[in-house]
Design a protein around this motif. Structure first.
Motif, short mmCIF file in Angstrom:
data_model
loop_
_atom_site.label_atom_id
_atom_site.label_comp_id
_atom_site.label_asym_id
_atom_site.label_seq_id
_atom_site.Cartn_x
_atom_site.Cartn_y
_atom_site.Cartn_z
N SER A 36 10.21 4.38 11.77
CA SER A 36 8.99 4.09 12.31
C SER A 36 8.42 2.74 11.39
CB SER A 36 7.92 5.05 12.17
OG SER A 36 7.70 5.79 10.86
N ILE A 37 8.77 2.86 9.92
CA ILE A 37 8.30 1.48 9.12
C ILE A 37 9.03 0.44 9.51
CG2 ILE A 37 7.80 0.70 6.92
CD1 ILE A 37 6.09 3.30 7.51
N PRO A 38 10.33 0.26 9.56
CA PRO A 38 11.00 -1.16 9.77
C PRO A 38 10.70 -1.30 11.51
CG PRO A 38 12.66 1.00 9.44
CD PRO A 38 11.34 1.39 8.94
N LEU A 39 10.61 -0.33 12.31
CA LEU A 39 10.38 -0.82 13.62
C LEU A 39 8.74 -1.34 13.80
CD1 LEU A 39 11.86 2.33 15.42
CD2 LEU A 39 12.81 -0.01 15.35
N SER A 40 8.00 -0.92 12.85
CA SER A 40 6.55 -1.49 12.98
C SER A 40 6.53 -2.79 12.55
CB SER A 40 5.58 -0.63 11.91
OG SER A 40 5.39 0.63 12.42
N TYR A 76 1.08 -1.25 0.53
CA TYR A 76 0.42 -0.62 -0.46
C TYR A 76 1.27 0.66 -1.04
CZ TYR A 76 -3.46 2.35 -2.04
OH TYR A 76 -4.30 2.91 -3.17
N HIS A 77 1.99 1.27 -0.05
CA HIS A 77 2.75 2.47 -0.48
C HIS A 77 3.97 1.91 -1.50
CE1 HIS A 77 5.82 5.52 -0.18
NE2 HIS A 77 4.94 6.28 0.06
N TYR A 78 4.51 0.91 -1.23
CA TYR A 78 5.38 0.32 -2.12
C TYR A 78 4.94 -0.11 -3.36
CZ TYR A 78 8.57 -3.45 -4.10
OH TYR A 78 9.46 -4.03 -5.03
N PHE A 79 3.59 -0.59 -3.84
CA PHE A 79 3.07 -0.56 -5.01
C PHE A 79 2.94 0.52 -5.56
CE2 PHE A 79 2.50 -5.25 -3.16
CZ PHE A 79 2.89 -5.85 -4.23
N LEU A 230 13.26 8.63 -6.97
CA LEU A 230 13.35 8.09 -5.56
C LEU A 230 12.56 8.67 -4.45
CD1 LEU A 230 15.70 7.21 -3.36
CD2 LEU A 230 16.42 9.52 -3.14
N ILE A 231 11.73 7.67 -4.24
CA ILE A 231 10.56 7.66 -3.35
C ILE A 231 10.64 7.12 -1.83
CG2 ILE A 231 8.14 7.29 -3.18
CD1 ILE A 231 7.84 7.38 -6.13
N LEU A 232 10.63 7.57 -1.02
CA LEU A 232 11.15 7.37 0.50
C LEU A 232 9.69 7.10 1.13
CD1 LEU A 232 14.33 9.04 1.14
CD2 LEU A 232 14.09 6.60 0.36
N TRP A 233 9.63 5.96 2.09
CA TRP A 233 8.25 5.78 2.78
C TRP A 233 7.97 6.80 3.84
CZ3 TRP A 233 11.27 0.79 3.51
CH2 TRP A 233 12.10 1.18 4.64
N ARG A 234 6.64 7.07 3.84
CA ARG A 234 6.29 7.67 5.09
C ARG A 234 5.21 6.96 5.68
NH1 ARG A 234 8.92 10.25 2.15
NH2 ARG A 234 8.83 12.66 1.89
N PRO A 235 5.14 7.14 7.05
CA PRO A 235 4.33 6.14 7.77
C PRO A 235 2.72 6.60 7.65
CG PRO A 235 5.53 7.52 9.40
CD PRO A 235 6.16 7.74 7.91
N LEU A 236 1.74 5.65 7.69
CA LEU A 236 0.47 6.01 7.79
C LEU A 236 -0.05 6.90 8.68
CD1 LEU A 236 -2.62 5.63 6.69
CD2 LEU A 236 -2.58 3.59 8.44
N ILE A 438 18.63 22.14 5.59
CA ILE A 438 17.68 22.86 4.99
C ILE A 438 17.38 21.92 3.66
CG2 ILE A 438 16.94 24.65 3.33
CD1 ILE A 438 16.34 25.34 6.34
N GLU A 439 18.51 21.48 3.08
CA GLU A 439 18.61 20.68 1.91
C GLU A 439 17.96 19.36 2.06
OE1 GLU A 439 22.46 22.79 -0.07
OE2 GLU A 439 22.69 20.56 0.56
N LEU A 440 18.35 18.66 3.35
CA LEU A 440 17.88 17.42 3.77
C LEU A 440 16.21 17.35 4.02
CD1 LEU A 440 18.67 14.72 4.31
CD2 LEU A 440 19.05 15.16 6.76
N ILE A 441 15.93 18.53 4.58
CA ILE A 441 14.63 18.55 4.89
C ILE A 441 13.75 18.76 3.52
CG2 ILE A 441 12.71 20.09 5.58
CD1 ILE A 441 14.45 20.70 8.11
N MET A 442 14.23 19.34 2.46
CA MET A 442 13.62 19.89 1.29
C MET A 442 13.68 18.24 0.54
SD MET A 442 14.93 22.40 -1.60
CE MET A 442 16.46 21.43 -1.73
N ARG A 443 14.65 17.77 0.71
CA ARG A 443 14.96 16.46 -0.05
C ARG A 443 13.78 15.40 0.48
NH1 ARG A 443 18.69 14.88 -2.97
NH2 ARG A 443 18.63 17.06 -3.72
N TYR A 444 13.92 14.98 1.76
CA TYR A 444 13.10 13.90 2.33
C TYR A 444 11.72 14.14 2.64
CZ TYR A 444 11.32 10.51 5.65
OH TYR A 444 10.77 9.27 6.14
N PHE A 445 11.45 15.48 3.09
CA PHE A 445 9.99 15.67 3.50
C PHE A 445 9.13 16.22 2.05
CE2 PHE A 445 11.81 15.69 7.77
CZ PHE A 445 11.10 15.15 8.41
#
Length: 541
Positions: A36-40, A76-79, A230-236, A438-445
């Motif tokens: 959703s971030i790159p698409l935005s 803002y999230h990046y900084f 390792l911090i991955l973005w989340r949409p607002l 399960i591991e992917l949900i735990m890691r990303y979310f």
């Protein structure tokens, strides 16, 4: 325990293949949110560059506005992520506390206790296996040395023990002692050099062998607070949705059960006190310490179930915005430390009249005091029942270390505080490659979320967060202490935790579900939840 003829510490890590659930989760859960971030960016950039945004109808203009908000938020999230990724603001812990914890670590398993704890009824000591052993030089094939090497190699991502060299071992030890990168040995202050050498000497006694000289960059240790994050973005929109739902749940608790949302000395909480509750004759209050995730949204079913099952019993839920993806909370990136958090909860419990602190431990009330604190009584209760889940067991440990006198009973569900010195929780949560859904949900979310990364990768203290058996009052009394573990827990090495507890005499107070996954014990209507409810309702006279 490993047999003398088998060195499991040399067994290579078995390869794993990605399951179908990994790809399903990636395709239908992770990618839609992540993209959703790159698409935005693409939509907003195209609309601005082409000028077409001026001719958009109402629906497209609304979408364009949302995209612009996501773009600004992502910057803002990046900084913020860059700020969190800086070196940990925590310095080294107290030297005496670190030394005690390190000696405890080395003594764990030295007593050669039977895995079932033996015949505890005939023991002349209250707690078998308390830290009274001597760290003697073990033989390489001693089962205690083999087992210890096999557990400690987890800190080196489970490489065969013989591939771990002296330089990497020193780096790991120095980080554990000083929460810092090991400088060149010639630049070490004499005090630090002596402490490192002493720690290494004891370590080599415990593992039963000398660690080979040299370095192996393929066997680098995990050093949670100084390794790259390792911090991955989340949409607002995601944070807004979570925040809105949690706000709505607070209103729901107020309207349906008269549960107040308040603050005490910087601690945010949900509190429900039944109107007819008597501090002298009624069952003691329950304090629930939640884990990582989405805050009230994640634990709503449990909280509502506790209120419905125990309508005549107070319930206190301290809120932890740092691990609840509460992005807009003023303390989102300012997690309280062990002493501060424990003092806040203890102070609130005392102010409510549920327990009385020993000595000069009182905490002052913040100006943002809620009317729900009017239950203060001159005759405090015999303490509270503390129920914790997952990461909440760290706070549970802090309370037991700092204020054991106010805790009448303890229930640990999927606890991460036990055997955390062995590295499984750290490895499974941050370093292990994801191979299933399960591991992917735990890691990303959870694991790569900004607030969680800030707390666990930059404010983690292993000495504070490790709870040792001898620090638990009445640990072998099932009426006072209960432990629930799942055999298929993707975070906790529940088999080792089970062995640690049972070898120290925990029997009836340990519930183990061989097929249980992390969190399953708190599913409404499940066998684990029934055990928790039954335990909470018993022995309250």
């Amino acid at each position: 325990m490993a047999s003398s003829g088998q060195d499991v510490s040399e067994a290579p890590l078995l390869p794993r293949s990605r399951s179908l659930s990994f790809y399903v989760t990636l395709l239908f859960a992770v990618l839609p949110l992540w993209s959703s971030i790159p698409l935005s960016w693409l939509f907003a950039g195209y609309s601005l560059y082409s000028g077409k945004w001026r001719s958009y109808h109402l629906g497209w203009r609304a979408l364009f506005f949302v995209a612009l908000c996501e773009v600004v938020f992502s910057i803002y999230h990046y900084f913020l992520a860059r700020r969190v990724s800086r070196p940990t603001p925590l310095g080294p812990g107290h030297p005496d506390e670190i030394q005690v914890a390190y000696i405890r670590l080395l003594k764990t398993g030295m007593a050669n206790l039977p895995e079932d704890g033996g015949d505890i009824e005939t023991l002349e000591i209250a707690r078998p296996g308390s830290p009274a052993e001597t760290i003697t030089q073990l033989e390489r094939d001693d089962p205690r040395a083999v087992d210890f090497r096999n557990s400690i190699r987890t800190w080196f991502c489970k490489v065969p023990w013989s591939s771990i060299k002296l330089v990497e071992a020193q780096k790991w030890l120095y980080w554990a002692m000083y929460n810092a990168e090991l400088p060149p040995l010639e630049d070490l202050p004499e005090t630090n050099r002596s402490a490192l050498n002493d720690a290494l000497a004891l370590f080599q006694r415990r593992v039963g062998c000398k660690i080979e000289e040299g370095s192996n960059p393929h066997a680098m240790p995990m050093r949670l607070t100084i390794d790259n994050t390792l911090i991955l973005w989340r949409p607002l929109s995601f944070y807004l949705l979570v925040g809105t739902i949690n706000w709505g749940l607070r209103l729901l608790y107020k309207s349906r059960w008269n549960a107040n949302h308040g603050y005490f000395n910087g601690l945010e909480y949900i509190l429900r006190v039944p109107p007819n509750w008597d501090p002298q004759t009624s069952p003691r209050p329950v304090v629930f310490l939640h884990g990582l995730g989405l805050g009230l949204l994640q634990y709503h079913h449990l909280i509502s179930h506790l209120i419905e099952e125990f309508p005549n019993r107070p319930l206190l839920v301290p809120l932890q915005p740092q691990i609840s993806q509460d992005f807009f909370h003023p303390d989102f990136l300012n997690p309280p430390g062990r002493a501060e958090m424990a003092a806040r909860i203890a102070g609130l419990i005392q102010h409510l009249g549920w327990a009385e602190l020993v000595g000069e431990k009182e905490c002052n009330t913040d100006s943002e005091e809620d009317e729900s604190l009017s239950t203060l009584t001159d005759n405090p209760q015999r303490g509270v029942t503390l129920l914790s889940h997952s990461n909440g067991s760290y706070v549970h440990a802090w309370m037991l270390k700092g204020y054991p006198e106010i805790i009448g009973r303890s229930c640990f569900v999927d606890p991460v505080t036990f055997c955390s010195w062995e590295g499984d929780v750290c490895y499974n949560f941050f370093y292990r490659p994801c191979m299933n859904g399960i591991e992917l949900i735990m890691r990303y979310f959870v694991g790569t979320e900004l607030g969680v990364s800030n707390l666990l990768q930059r404010h983690f203290c292993w000495t504070s967060n490790s709870l040792w058996f001898e620090e638990i009052p009445n640990a072998t009394d099932p009426s006072k202490t209960m432990f629930l573990l799942g055999g298929n827990d993707a975070i906790v090495n529940s088999e080792r935790v089970k062995r640690y507890l049972s070898s120290h005499g925990v029997r009836k107070g340990l519930w183990f579900d061989p097929e249980g996954i992390h969190g399953q014990a708190l599913v409404r209507g499940g066998p684990g939840m029934n055990i928790v409810l039954k335990w909470l309702s018993e022995h309250e006279d």
